[in-house]
Design a protein around this motif. Structure first.
Motif, PDB file in Angstrom:
ATOM      1  N   UNK A 163     -20.123  37.239  -3.715  1.00 17.18           N
ATOM      2  CA  UNK A 163     -20.033  38.354  -3.086  1.00 17.18           C
ATOM      3  C   UNK A 163     -21.329  39.450  -3.020  1.00 17.18           C
ATOM      4  N   UNK A 164     -21.849  39.409  -3.788  1.00 20.91           N
ATOM      5  CA  UNK A 164     -23.089  40.302  -4.563  1.00 20.91           C
ATOM      6  C   UNK A 164     -24.229  39.520  -3.007  1.00 20.91           C
ATOM      7  N   UNK A 165     -24.120  38.232  -2.910  1.00 25.45           N
ATOM      8  CA  UNK A 165     -25.234  37.528  -2.092  1.00 25.45           C
ATOM      9  C   UNK A 165     -24.991  37.452  -0.825  1.00 25.45           C
ATOM     10  N   UNK A 166     -23.503  38.293  -0.318  1.00 21.96           N
ATOM     11  CA  UNK A 166     -23.262  37.578   0.429  1.00 21.96           C
ATOM     12  C   UNK A 166     -23.792  39.492   1.438  1.00 21.96           C
ATOM     13  N   UNK A 167     -23.187  40.243   0.791  1.00 18.69           N
ATOM     14  CA  UNK A 167     -23.877  41.966   0.246  1.00 18.69           C
ATOM     15  C   UNK A 167     -25.055  42.007   1.211  1.00 18.69           C
ATOM     16  N   UNK A 168     -25.875  41.441   0.160  1.00 18.01           N
ATOM     17  CA  UNK A 168     -27.333  41.702   0.151  1.00 18.01           C
ATOM     18  C   UNK A 168     -28.167  40.990   2.265  1.00 18.01           C
ATOM     19  N   UNK A 169     -26.916  39.575   1.997  1.00 19.37           N
ATOM     20  CA  UNK A 169     -27.621  39.024   3.982  1.00 19.37           C
ATOM     21  C   UNK A 169     -27.465  39.850   4.404  1.00 19.37           C
ATOM     22  N   UNK A 170     -26.224  40.473   4.349  1.00 19.79           N
ATOM     23  CA  UNK A 170     -25.624  41.343   5.803  1.00 19.79           C
ATOM     24  C   UNK A 170     -26.508  43.009   5.533  1.00 19.79           C
ATOM     25  N   UNK A 171     -26.985  43.778   4.121  1.00 21.72           N
ATOM     26  CA  UNK A 171     -27.887  44.486   4.077  1.00 21.72           C
ATOM     27  C   UNK A 171     -29.506  44.134   4.789  1.00 21.72           C
ATOM     28  N   UNK A 172     -29.551  43.469   4.725  1.00 17.04           N
ATOM     29  CA  UNK A 172     -30.931  43.030   4.754  1.00 17.04           C
ATOM     30  C   UNK A 172     -30.989  42.909   6.411  1.00 17.04           C
ATOM     31  N   UNK A 173     -30.200  41.996   7.069  1.00 18.15           N
ATOM     32  CA  UNK A 173     -30.012  41.864   8.677  1.00 18.15           C
ATOM     33  C   UNK A 173     -29.358  43.584   9.607  1.00 18.15           C
ATOM     34  N   UNK A 174     -28.824  44.192   8.579  1.00 16.85           N
ATOM     35  CA  UNK A 174     -29.108  45.519   9.375  1.00 16.85           C
ATOM     36  C   UNK A 174     -30.539  46.925   9.051  1.00 16.85           C
ATOM     37  N   UNK A 175     -30.541  46.441   8.309  1.00 16.11           N
ATOM     38  CA  UNK A 175     -31.728  46.975   8.330  1.00 16.11           C
ATOM     39  C   UNK A 175     -32.765  46.617   9.394  1.00 16.11           C
ATOM     40  N   UNK A 176     -33.423  45.118   9.095  1.00 12.37           N
ATOM     41  CA  UNK A 176     -33.502  44.384  10.351  1.00 12.37           C
ATOM     42  C   UNK A 176     -33.595  44.931  11.168  1.00 12.37           C
ATOM     43  N   UNK A 177     -32.226  44.970  12.053  1.00 12.58           N
ATOM     44  CA  UNK A 177     -32.191  44.961  12.881  1.00 12.58           C
ATOM     45  C   UNK A 177     -32.345  46.867  13.981  1.00 12.58           C
ATOM     46  N   UNK A 178     -31.456  48.125  12.445  1.00 13.85           N
ATOM     47  CA  UNK A 178     -32.676  49.115  13.163  1.00 13.85           C
ATOM     48  C   UNK A 178     -33.555  49.219  13.215  1.00 13.85           C
ATOM     49  N   UNK A 179     -34.360  48.781  11.560  1.00 17.23           N
ATOM     50  CA  UNK A 179     -36.155  48.865  12.397  1.00 17.23           C
ATOM     51  C   UNK A 179     -37.183  48.871  12.760  1.00 17.23           C
ATOM     52  N   UNK A 180     -35.901  47.344  14.027  1.00 17.84           N
ATOM     53  CA  UNK A 180     -37.269  47.184  15.397  1.00 17.84           C
ATOM     54  C   UNK A 180     -36.659  47.914  16.623  1.00 17.84           C
ATOM     55  N   UNK A 181     -35.358  48.564  16.344  1.00 22.09           N
ATOM     56  CA  UNK A 181     -34.719  49.449  17.507  1.00 22.09           C
ATOM     57  C   UNK A 181     -35.917  50.936  17.614  1.00 22.09           C
TER      58      UNK A 181
END
Length: 491
Positions: free
Chosen positions: A373-391
């Motif tokens: 669950x910790x691994x999945x949370x990290x993947x989700x967090x990193x994807x969200x950040x990369x999405x928003x920083x691109x915008x």
């Protein structure tokens, strides 16, 4: 031979060398397993020593050298700093390999902070040697090569660890060989003749009144490149909802001192003018706040993984998780370019909503108590950040020339680093609160929730304001029609 000569004199030669350099410096098979390596039998350091005494040093050194390195990179025209960057990376890797005490590891982290600060030369070098027509393509090649290097390094490290093919020690030796190859490539890079701020090309005025550059058309200078970008940005921002209601277009520059003082004066003037744009200021504020938290997560997530499931009792999959998060994040960031959204109206709501999801992912990592669950949370967090920083990058770049975007990019990251240093000194460092890793991540999750709340409220207010502004002409038309009807009725 003629083909080779043409290749060496064109834009492909420096791009190929820079891609090779970026690949060799980013293939780091041990990086996802750095904490297990340092806490294992090779170094015998404790989690508390790593978290509270060793890792914070890199943040402090990064902040201390960032501004001088940023200015020296441009003044020295990039290549010397690229060589220095790789040399520092060699020193850091060698120290990791052969040193083991806490003071020695702190010195290693100091050099790692210098490595991070000097990475700016890699991202800036291509600007000075590639013609504007090929700049976007060359940049995409360099970015893709870096992503490939990170992915290959993470996957390779995971395979070597999972199948027991190499120990951590020899994985680090292999990394040292790759960095030595990159160091050799760095010397082959052509020396740029200009830079973004201190060595702009001199423009000559023709009789026809048009401006040209004295070095010909092969590599247009920074000033012309800035004009071409800023001239189209004002219309672009109105179409896609740029960073603000006003633009940051280049005005006729007033007289300024010559030499380095003149460059610094111009940078300060550009800084003040750009951040006076409300929209750009909002996006930059989120950039600095979120990047601070993101970097803090990257610095200490391995410590959390080691706390939840010690590597001595579990076959860690840190490398696979890092590779998956990078690929998913890059895919998400790429896909956002195909969306048709008025980010000027809905940007703050998106920042608030997705930042809240990032905070929830951090809470999942902490409170689940399960490594998967910790691994999945990290993947989700990193994807969200990369999405928003691109915008955020798209929106900020919409109204800026290349030079001003570089300035804002550096200023935003510097602001993030200042805030990260304060958080590290107060929350992490042994001289501050010296909190345990679980409490730290609870604070980081709450930090992103506060960001989410602020920008969500800001977004709701902005959306309501846009709706009122859109409806006000209709109301004016209705009022005028009623008035005409009353006049006709009277007569």
């Amino acid at each position: 031979m003629e083909c080779v000569k043409t290749w060496r004199t064109g834009w492909a030669y420096p791009t190929t060398l820079l891609c090779a350099y970026g690949f060799f410096t980013t293939v780091k098979p041990l990086e996802p397993f750095l904490t297990p390596y340092l806490t294992g039998p090779d170094k015998n350091l404790t989690i508390e020593q790593l978290t509270n005494q060793i890792y914070p040093v890199s943040t402090y050194s990064y902040l201390a050298v960032l501004v001088p390195v940023f200015l020296l990179t441009d003044w020295l025209r990039y290549k010397p700093v690229i060589v220095f960057h790789c040399s520092s990376l060699l020193v850091t890797t060698g120290m990791l390999l052969w040193l083991d005490s806490v003071p020695q590891m702190q010195a290693t982290q100091f050099f790692y902070g210098v490595v991070m600060a000097s990475e700016v030369a890699y991202y800036s070098y291509i600007y000075s040697v590639v013609d504007l027509r090929h700049y976007r393509k060359a940049t995409s090649y360099c970015r893709a090569t870096q992503l490939l290097g990170y992915t290959v390094g993470s996957v390779l490290g995971q395979l070597l660890v999972s199948f027991g093919l190499l120990s951590y020690h020899y994985i680090l030796v292999f990394t040292l060989v790759l960095i030595a190859l990159a160091w050799g490539v760095s010397w082959l890079l052509p020396m740029p003749q200009r830079s973004m701020f201190f060595h702009q090309r001199v423009k000559t005025q023709h009789r026809s009144g048009t401006e040209d550059e004295e070095d010909g058309n092969d590599q247009p200078g920074a000033a012309s490149r800035g004009r071409s970008l800023s001239s189209s940005s004002s219309t672009k921002s109105s179409v896609i909802g740029g960073a603000g209601t006003g633009t940051c277009a280049d005005p006729p520059p007033p007289a300024e001192p010559a030499g380095c003082v003149g460059v610094l004066v111009r940078l300060w003037r550009d800084f003040l003018q750009c951040y006076s744009t409300p929209g750009l200021l909002r996006w930059s504020l989120w950039w600095a706040l979120a990047t601070c938290g993101y970097n803090q997560i990257l610095n200490y997530v391995q410590v959390l993984w080691e706390h939840i499931e010690p590597s001595s009792n579990f076959t860690v999959y840190n490398g696979g998780v890092e590779a998956a998060s990078s690929l998913f994040g890059a895919t998400t960031a790429y896909a956002i370019g195909f969306t048709q959204v008025d980010w000027h109206q809905w940007g703050e709501l998106a920042l608030g909503s997705f930042s809240g999801m990032g905070g929830g992912a951090l809470y999942l990592m902490v409170f689940s108590g399960n490594i998967w669950a910790c691994y999945c949370g990290y993947v989700l967090f990193k994807c969200l950040y990369m999405l928003l920083i691109t915008i955020a990058m798209f929106q900020i770049a919409a109204d800026l020339s290349m030079e001003r975007y570089a300035l804002i990019f550096g200023a935003n990251n510097f602001g993030a680093l200042v805030l990260q240093t304060v958080i590290t000194a107060v929350v992490v460092d042994s001289g501050g609160l010296s909190l345990d890793i679980v409490t730290q991540f609870i604070i980081y999750g709450s930090y992103f929730c506060v960001i989410a709340l602020v920008f969500f409220v800001w977004g709701v207010y902005n959306a309501v304001s846009h709706k009122r502004h859109r409806d006000s002409p209709k109301q004016t038309e209705v009022t005028q029609a009623d008035l005409c009807s009353d006049v006709q009725h009277k007569f």
